[in-house]
Design a protein around this motif. Structure first.
Motif, short mmCIF file in Angstrom:
data_model
loop_
_atom_site.label_atom_id
_atom_site.label_comp_id
_atom_site.label_asym_id
_atom_site.label_seq_id
_atom_site.Cartn_x
_atom_site.Cartn_y
_atom_site.Cartn_z
N SER A 46 0.83 -1.19 0.00
CA SER A 46 0.00 0.00 0.00
C SER A 46 0.87 1.25 0.00
O SER A 46 2.06 1.20 0.29
CB SER A 46 -0.91 0.01 1.24
N GLU A 47 0.24 2.37 -0.30
CA GLU A 47 0.98 3.62 -0.40
C GLU A 47 1.58 4.06 0.94
O GLU A 47 2.53 4.81 0.97
CB GLU A 47 0.05 4.72 -0.93
N ASP A 48 1.02 3.59 2.05
CA ASP A 48 1.54 4.03 3.34
C ASP A 48 2.90 3.40 3.67
O ASP A 48 3.50 3.71 4.69
CB ASP A 48 0.54 3.76 4.46
N GLU A 49 3.39 2.51 2.79
CA GLU A 49 4.73 1.97 2.98
C GLU A 49 5.80 2.97 2.56
O GLU A 49 6.96 2.82 2.89
CB GLU A 49 4.92 0.69 2.17
N TYR A 50 5.43 3.99 1.81
CA TYR A 50 6.41 4.90 1.25
C TYR A 50 6.70 6.09 2.16
O TYR A 50 5.82 6.60 2.85
CB TYR A 50 5.92 5.43 -0.10
N ALA A 51 7.95 6.55 2.10
CA ALA A 51 8.33 7.78 2.80
C ALA A 51 7.76 8.97 2.05
O ALA A 51 7.33 8.86 0.89
CB ALA A 51 9.85 7.88 2.87
N ASP A 52 7.76 10.12 2.70
CA ASP A 52 7.22 11.34 2.09
C ASP A 52 8.27 11.94 1.16
O ASP A 52 9.03 12.84 1.54
CB ASP A 52 6.83 12.33 3.20
N VAL A 53 8.32 11.42 -0.05
CA VAL A 53 9.31 11.85 -1.04
C VAL A 53 8.59 12.11 -2.36
O VAL A 53 7.69 11.35 -2.75
CB VAL A 53 10.40 10.77 -1.26
N ASP A 54 8.96 13.17 -3.06
CA ASP A 54 8.45 13.41 -4.40
C ASP A 54 9.30 12.58 -5.36
O ASP A 54 10.36 13.01 -5.81
CB ASP A 54 8.54 14.90 -4.75
N TRP A 55 8.86 11.38 -5.65
CA TRP A 55 9.66 10.44 -6.44
C TRP A 55 9.94 10.95 -7.84
O TRP A 55 10.96 10.60 -8.44
CB TRP A 55 8.97 9.08 -6.50
N ASP A 56 9.07 11.78 -8.38
CA ASP A 56 9.28 12.29 -9.74
C ASP A 56 10.41 13.31 -9.81
O ASP A 56 10.93 13.59 -10.89
CB ASP A 56 7.99 12.94 -10.26
#
Length: 290
Positions: A46-56
């Motif tokens: 799920s998306e909550d596994e990700y850190a708060d990063v602008d991957w783009d």
């Protein structure tokens, strides 16, 4: 594009020489093996596994993550047990071997997410083998292959939320082995630290996957016979900063170095390893001859 068309004959001669492929064979132990280790079974995430990063907007720069792995031993001992700790600055003596005499080596590998939810590592066992080889050359104890791989896996798991989504980049993993014990005279340090940290990254070059614009340096060399060019020691990197800066000031992406003896055969590029280098050089010569 490569600067210096006058080098075409020398490039062809260096690439066709029998010694060049045979040198590559000596590094067969470092052969790339993509997706060599899967860290978990396929599953959704799920998306909550990700850190708060602008991957783009991710580039190739340091983004501090949550944890690092640390293991220590004395010069006459073996590495035994390490542990994860929060990513932070480390305390080191002003007389540490790595600060005074450059006694240190490092590796670099990556972890990637797949579309089916797996996390894959890129050849960590081969990085471990190369670190052991480098440690022997630099008079340092080294973690075993299993210790190295386990440390990389633990670091990746602990920083899982920093692994970019599929196609958005990788988690770059940096293992370090340095002489941290205090030493005044020129000798191996009395204590060593093996450390692994990680950072999410994308492409190293701003060109991404586009062709690179390379500069052939006629003044500086990357390695010399009898030296430590075959070892990933930290002392091999600062000396190329001037050559890189000069190349970039002239609009080039990276540097191609000539051999130290004849100054006419291609030796290596700063960021290209043995086997990919052979392919790239062959393509460069083909383009120059067209």
């Amino acid at each position: 594009m490569v600067q210096g068309s006058s080098y075409i004959c020398s490039l062809v001669q260096s690439l066709r020489s029998a010694s060049f492929p045979s040198k590559l064979a000596n590094y067969s132990g470092y052969t790339s093996r993509a997706a060599s280790n899967s860290l978990r079974h396929p599953s959704t995430y799920s998306e909550d596994e990700y850190a708060d990063v602008d991957w783009d907007k991710l580039g190739f720069g340091l983004t501090p993550t949550d944890y690092m792995y640390v293991m220590r031993c004395s010069k006459d001992d073996n590495f035994k047990e390490g542990r994860l700790s929060r990513y932070a600055n480390i305390e080191i003596s002003p007389s540490a071997g790595v600060l005074n005499y450059g006694q240190g080596i490092y590796e670099g590998t990556k972890a990637n997410r797949t579309e089916d939810g797996r996390i894959l590592l890129f050849r960590p066992d081969q990085n471990a083998t190369r670190m052991m080889h480098g440690a022997e050359r630099m008079c340092m104890p080294s973690p075993s292959i299993q210790q190295f791989v386990d440390a990389v896996k633990e670091t990746v798991f602990a920083n899982k939320r920093w692994i970019p989504p599929p196609g958005k980049g990788s988690l770059y993993v940096r293992p370090l082995l340095v002489g941290t014990g205090p030493i005044l005279g020129l000798a191996p340090a009395p204590e060593y630290t093996f450390l692994v940290y990680a950072s999410p990254v994308r492409n190293y070059f701003k060109e991404g996957t586009a062709p690179l614009n390379l500069y052939i340096d006629e003044e500086f060399v990357r390695a010399s016979p009898g030296g430590a060019g075959g070892v990933k020691t930290i002392t091999n990197y600062a000396p190329v900063l001037k050559a890189i800066a000069r190349a970039k000031d002239r609009g080039f992406s990276d540097v191609l170095y000539l051999d130290a003896v004849n100054r006419k055969y291609l030796e290596e590029a700063k960021l290209i390893t043995k086997e990919p280098r052979w392919t790239i050089y062959r393509e460069i010569v083909s383009q120059l001859l067209l």
